[in-house]
Design a protein around this motif. Structure first.
Motif, PDB file in Angstrom:
ATOM      1  N   PRO A  25       0.806  -1.181   0.065  1.00 29.82           N
ATOM      2  CA  PRO A  25      -0.058  -0.120  -0.066  1.00 29.82           C
ATOM      3  C   PRO A  25       0.858   1.271   0.030  1.00 29.82           C
ATOM      4  O   PRO A  25       0.404   2.391  -0.489  1.00 29.82           O
ATOM      5  CB  PRO A  25      -0.769  -0.218   1.412  1.00 29.82           C
ATOM      6  CG  PRO A  25       0.069  -1.088   2.225  1.00 29.82           C
ATOM      7  CD  PRO A  25       0.584  -2.116   1.232  1.00 29.82           C
ATOM      8  N   LYS A  26       2.098   1.206   0.375  1.00 26.56           N
ATOM      9  CA  LYS A  26       2.875   2.444   0.393  1.00 26.56           C
ATOM     10  C   LYS A  26       3.228   2.893  -0.850  1.00 26.56           C
ATOM     11  O   LYS A  26       3.599   3.843  -1.218  1.00 26.56           O
ATOM     12  CB  LYS A  26       3.972   2.492   1.463  1.00 26.56           C
ATOM     13  CG  LYS A  26       3.720   2.305   2.919  1.00 26.56           C
ATOM     14  CD  LYS A  26       4.710   2.123   3.761  1.00 26.56           C
ATOM     15  CE  LYS A  26       4.174   2.302   5.505  1.00 26.56           C
ATOM     16  NZ  LYS A  26       5.196   2.033   6.191  1.00 26.56           N
ATOM     17  N   ARG A  27       3.851   1.867  -1.567  1.00 25.85           N
ATOM     18  CA  ARG A  27       4.379   2.221  -3.045  1.00 25.85           C
ATOM     19  C   ARG A  27       3.266   2.174  -4.208  1.00 25.85           C
ATOM     20  O   ARG A  27       3.561   2.726  -5.216  1.00 25.85           O
ATOM     21  CB  ARG A  27       5.410   0.959  -3.396  1.00 25.85           C
ATOM     22  CG  ARG A  27       6.451   0.914  -2.247  1.00 25.85           C
ATOM     23  CD  ARG A  27       7.803   0.637  -2.926  1.00 25.85           C
ATOM     24  NE  ARG A  27       8.300   1.160  -4.302  1.00 25.85           N
ATOM     25  CZ  ARG A  27       8.705   0.530  -5.005  1.00 25.85           C
ATOM     26  NH1 ARG A  27       9.247  -0.995  -5.227  1.00 25.85           N
ATOM     27  NH2 ARG A  27       8.823   1.035  -6.403  1.00 25.85           N
ATOM     28  N   LEU A  28       2.323   1.924  -3.742  1.00 24.65           N
ATOM     29  CA  LEU A  28       1.082   1.866  -4.817  1.00 24.65           C
ATOM     30  C   LEU A  28       0.931   3.129  -5.392  1.00 24.65           C
ATOM     31  O   LEU A  28       0.712   3.253  -6.679  1.00 24.65           O
ATOM     32  CB  LEU A  28      -0.067   1.175  -4.420  1.00 24.65           C
ATOM     33  CG  LEU A  28      -1.082   0.463  -5.375  1.00 24.65           C
ATOM     34  CD1 LEU A  28      -0.400  -0.367  -6.351  1.00 24.65           C
ATOM     35  CD2 LEU A  28      -2.233  -0.162  -4.898  1.00 24.65           C
ATOM     36  N   PRO A  29       0.689   4.159  -4.614  1.00 22.24           N
ATOM     37  CA  PRO A  29       0.491   5.537  -5.185  1.00 22.24           C
ATOM     38  C   PRO A  29       1.750   6.059  -5.914  1.00 22.24           C
ATOM     39  O   PRO A  29       1.648   6.669  -6.974  1.00 22.24           O
ATOM     40  CB  PRO A  29       0.132   6.337  -3.851  1.00 22.24           C
ATOM     41  CG  PRO A  29      -0.312   5.539  -2.870  1.00 22.24           C
ATOM     42  CD  PRO A  29       0.526   4.385  -3.022  1.00 22.24           C
ATOM     43  N   GLU A  30       2.901   5.808  -5.416  1.00 20.47           N
ATOM     44  CA  GLU A  30       4.005   6.060  -6.313  1.00 20.47           C
ATOM     45  C   GLU A  30       4.106   5.506  -7.610  1.00 20.47           C
ATOM     46  O   GLU A  30       4.485   6.201  -8.784  1.00 20.47           O
ATOM     47  CB  GLU A  30       5.219   5.710  -5.397  1.00 20.47           C
ATOM     48  CG  GLU A  30       6.701   6.191  -6.101  1.00 20.47           C
ATOM     49  CD  GLU A  30       7.755   5.511  -5.343  1.00 20.47           C
ATOM     50  OE1 GLU A  30       8.984   5.268  -6.189  1.00 20.47           O
ATOM     51  OE2 GLU A  30       7.814   5.359  -4.061  1.00 20.47           O
ATOM     52  N   LEU A  31       3.725   4.267  -7.524  1.00 21.07           N
ATOM     53  CA  LEU A  31       3.766   3.463  -8.954  1.00 21.07           C
ATOM     54  C   LEU A  31       2.562   4.124  -9.767  1.00 21.07           C
ATOM     55  O   LEU A  31       2.873   4.097 -10.973  1.00 21.07           O
ATOM     56  CB  LEU A  31       3.326   2.080  -8.715  1.00 21.07           C
ATOM     57  CG  LEU A  31       3.198   1.001  -9.818  1.00 21.07           C
ATOM     58  CD1 LEU A  31       4.459   1.119 -10.436  1.00 21.07           C
ATOM     59  CD2 LEU A  31       2.786  -0.311  -9.372  1.00 21.07           C
ATOM     60  N   GLY A  32       1.338   4.534  -9.290  1.00 16.98           N
ATOM     61  CA  GLY A  32       0.507   5.395 -10.140  1.00 16.98           C
ATOM     62  C   GLY A  32       0.945   6.657 -10.637  1.00 16.98           C
ATOM     63  O   GLY A  32       0.662   6.765 -11.871  1.00 16.98           O
TER      64      GLY A  32
END
Length: 68
Positions: A25-32
């Motif tokens: 969940p922490k890296r998902l916004p960055e990936l988006g």
């Protein structure tokens, strides 16, 4: 009815769940954000290529003799 690129809502949900499990969940916004930036850059490059191609076609049309 198909959604984005022929992928329906169920498939998009499954992709989202797998992405959440893989990246967390922490890296998902960055990936988006990264995917969005890449998509924007590709779209801009494509638009610039189309504009340049159209300008060249227009220039060639102006140089041709209308002797048809």
């Amino acid at each position: 009815m198909d959604g984005i690129f022929g992928v329906g809502p169920l498939e998009l949900g499954m992709i989202g769940i797998v992405a959440l499990l893989v990246f967390g969940p922490k890296r998902l916004p960055e990936l988006g954000r990264t995917v969005g930036q890449i998509t924007r850059k590709v779209r801009n490059a494509s638009r610039q290529f189309q504009d340049e191609f159209q300008r060249e076609l227009d220039a060639v049309d102006l140089k041709e003799d209308p002797k048809d």
